[in-house]
Design a protein around this motif. Structure first.
Motif, short mmCIF file in Angstrom:
data_model
loop_
_atom_site.label_atom_id
_atom_site.label_comp_id
_atom_site.label_asym_id
_atom_site.label_seq_id
_atom_site.Cartn_x
_atom_site.Cartn_y
_atom_site.Cartn_z
N UNK A 1 102.67 -28.50 126.59
CA UNK A 1 100.74 -28.37 125.19
C UNK A 1 100.52 -27.22 125.13
N UNK A 2 100.87 -26.38 126.73
CA UNK A 2 100.29 -25.14 127.15
C UNK A 2 100.71 -24.26 126.25
N UNK A 3 102.11 -24.01 125.77
CA UNK A 3 103.33 -23.57 124.80
C UNK A 3 102.48 -24.09 123.26
N UNK A 4 102.92 -25.26 122.61
CA UNK A 4 101.89 -25.97 121.93
C UNK A 4 101.03 -24.99 121.54
N UNK A 5 99.62 -24.91 122.24
CA UNK A 5 98.12 -24.62 122.66
C UNK A 5 98.88 -23.12 121.53
N UNK A 6 99.77 -22.61 122.50
CA UNK A 6 98.74 -20.84 122.12
C UNK A 6 100.32 -20.53 120.77
N UNK A 7 101.10 -21.42 120.94
CA UNK A 7 101.85 -21.49 118.98
C UNK A 7 100.87 -21.90 118.11
N UNK A 8 100.45 -22.77 117.93
CA UNK A 8 98.97 -23.11 117.24
C UNK A 8 98.39 -21.47 116.61
N UNK A 9 97.73 -20.94 118.38
CA UNK A 9 96.70 -20.06 117.96
C UNK A 9 97.11 -18.95 116.95
N UNK A 10 98.61 -18.84 117.25
CA UNK A 10 99.19 -17.65 116.87
C UNK A 10 99.42 -18.40 115.15
N UNK A 11 99.91 -19.61 115.13
CA UNK A 11 99.66 -19.74 113.20
C UNK A 11 98.65 -19.66 112.79
N UNK A 12 97.36 -20.14 113.40
CA UNK A 12 95.70 -19.63 113.11
C UNK A 12 95.76 -19.10 112.39
N UNK A 13 95.92 -17.58 113.23
CA UNK A 13 96.09 -16.41 112.79
C UNK A 13 96.71 -15.69 111.86
N UNK A 14 97.87 -15.96 111.30
CA UNK A 14 98.57 -15.94 110.35
C UNK A 14 98.20 -16.49 108.89
N UNK A 15 97.64 -17.91 109.24
CA UNK A 15 96.97 -18.97 107.69
C UNK A 15 95.83 -17.83 107.80
N UNK A 16 95.04 -17.46 108.02
CA UNK A 16 93.83 -17.13 108.39
C UNK A 16 93.44 -15.94 107.69
N UNK A 17 94.36 -14.96 108.27
CA UNK A 17 95.25 -13.68 107.17
C UNK A 17 95.26 -14.04 106.49
#
Length: 291
Positions: free
Chosen positions: A39-55
């Motif tokens: 879960x910790x790994x998934x949360x970290x990956x999701x946060x990174x993907x959100x930064x990319x998607x937002x940009x």
């Protein structure tokens, strides 16, 4: 000293048998623990993907805005049509990026909720394990306490001999060592099995200083050495003999060969007068006149 029955290894192992429901709970708890890092790994990956998607969304939205603004400034129909197509395409891309960003946000929220659930499951599993194994823990500790008590019996026999020896041939270092002997009770640390000369079994306190007589080997040591102890006691009661001379009943104080002070005064009063006729008083007292 009464001896307790020896506890067998089999009976102790019986107290340590883990119930099946406890083993099932441990498996479930391990599964929850294993889910944590994922879960910790998934949360970290999701946060990174959100930064990319937002940009990407902001970039597409800016492209759509610029295309629509350009349309307002172009009079040529063909160029206006081209800019309109570009604005529509930019809008479609911006909408797609926005949906992606929304999806990632929902996934992130779900992951956080899942992590909270796992944390709760781990905490509850630990609390349940502590509660359900309380009886098992107490039984195991009592079994160990019994083993300590049983193992202490041979030592108590040796200590009884040591106390018997102290009653006949006292020894400073042995006495200090006996006072320091301590075997704690794992069920109640404040009430040890052995504390100096005190014995406490099943809540009954005894003293090795007296109960050593119940041990035949210790009593045999005492009886064998008792003549030495008794002789020492008789010698210790001896008072030094009086060697100084006491005053006589007449009140006279004697000098030298037993001539009294009054006798000296009488001799001096009647001694002859004249040159060469004085009485030699030193000869009278045997040279002790000066005293």
């Amino acid at each position: 000293m009464s001896k307790k029955p020896q506890a067998t290894n089999a009976s102790i192992l019986d107290t340590l048998a883990i119930p099946s429901q406890v083993m099932d709970a441990i498996v479930a708890a391990d599964a929850a623990l294993a889910a944590g890092p994922k879960i910790s790994d998934a949360i970290a990956k999701n946060a990174k993907d959100m930064e990319t998607a937002k940009a990407e969304f902001e970039q597409a939205a800016d492209a759509q805005a610029h295309a629509e603004a350009a349309m307002c400034l172009i009079d040529d129909v063909a160029e206006a049509k081209r800019m309109e197509d570009a604005a529509v395409a930019a809008g479609v891309l911006a909408e797609e990026k926005h949906r992606t960003l929304d999806r990632l946000q929902r996934v992130g929220n779900a992951l956080k909720e899942k992590s909270s659930t796992v944390d709760l499951e781990v905490r509850q599993a630990r609390e349940w394990l502590i509660s359900e194994t309380a009886a098992l823990r107490e039984n195991a500790v009592r079994a160990i306490a019994q083993e300590i008590a049983d193992a202490a019996q041979p030592l108590l026999a040796v200590l009884a001999k040591a106390h018997a020896l102290m009653r006949t041939l006292p020894h400073r270092d042995l006495g200090m060592a006996l006072a320091e002997v301590r075997i704690p009770n794992v069920l109640d640390f404040q009430t040890p099995f052995v504390d100096g000369d005190r014995l406490i079994f099943d809540g009954v306190a005894k003293s090795l200083a007296t109960t050593w007589r119940d041990d035949p080997a210790a009593l045999a040591i005492f009886e064998a050495l008792k003549p030495i102890a008794e002789a020492n006691q008789r010698l210790g009661k001896h008072q030094p003999y009086q060697t100084s001379q006491k005053a006589t009943g007449s009140g006279y104080i004697t000098h030298g060969a037993g001539i009294s002070s009054k006798k000296v005064a009488s001799i001096q009063a009647h001694r002859p007068q004249g040159a060469g006729q004085e009485l030699n008083m030193e000869a009278v007292f045997g040279g002790d006149l000066a005293a």
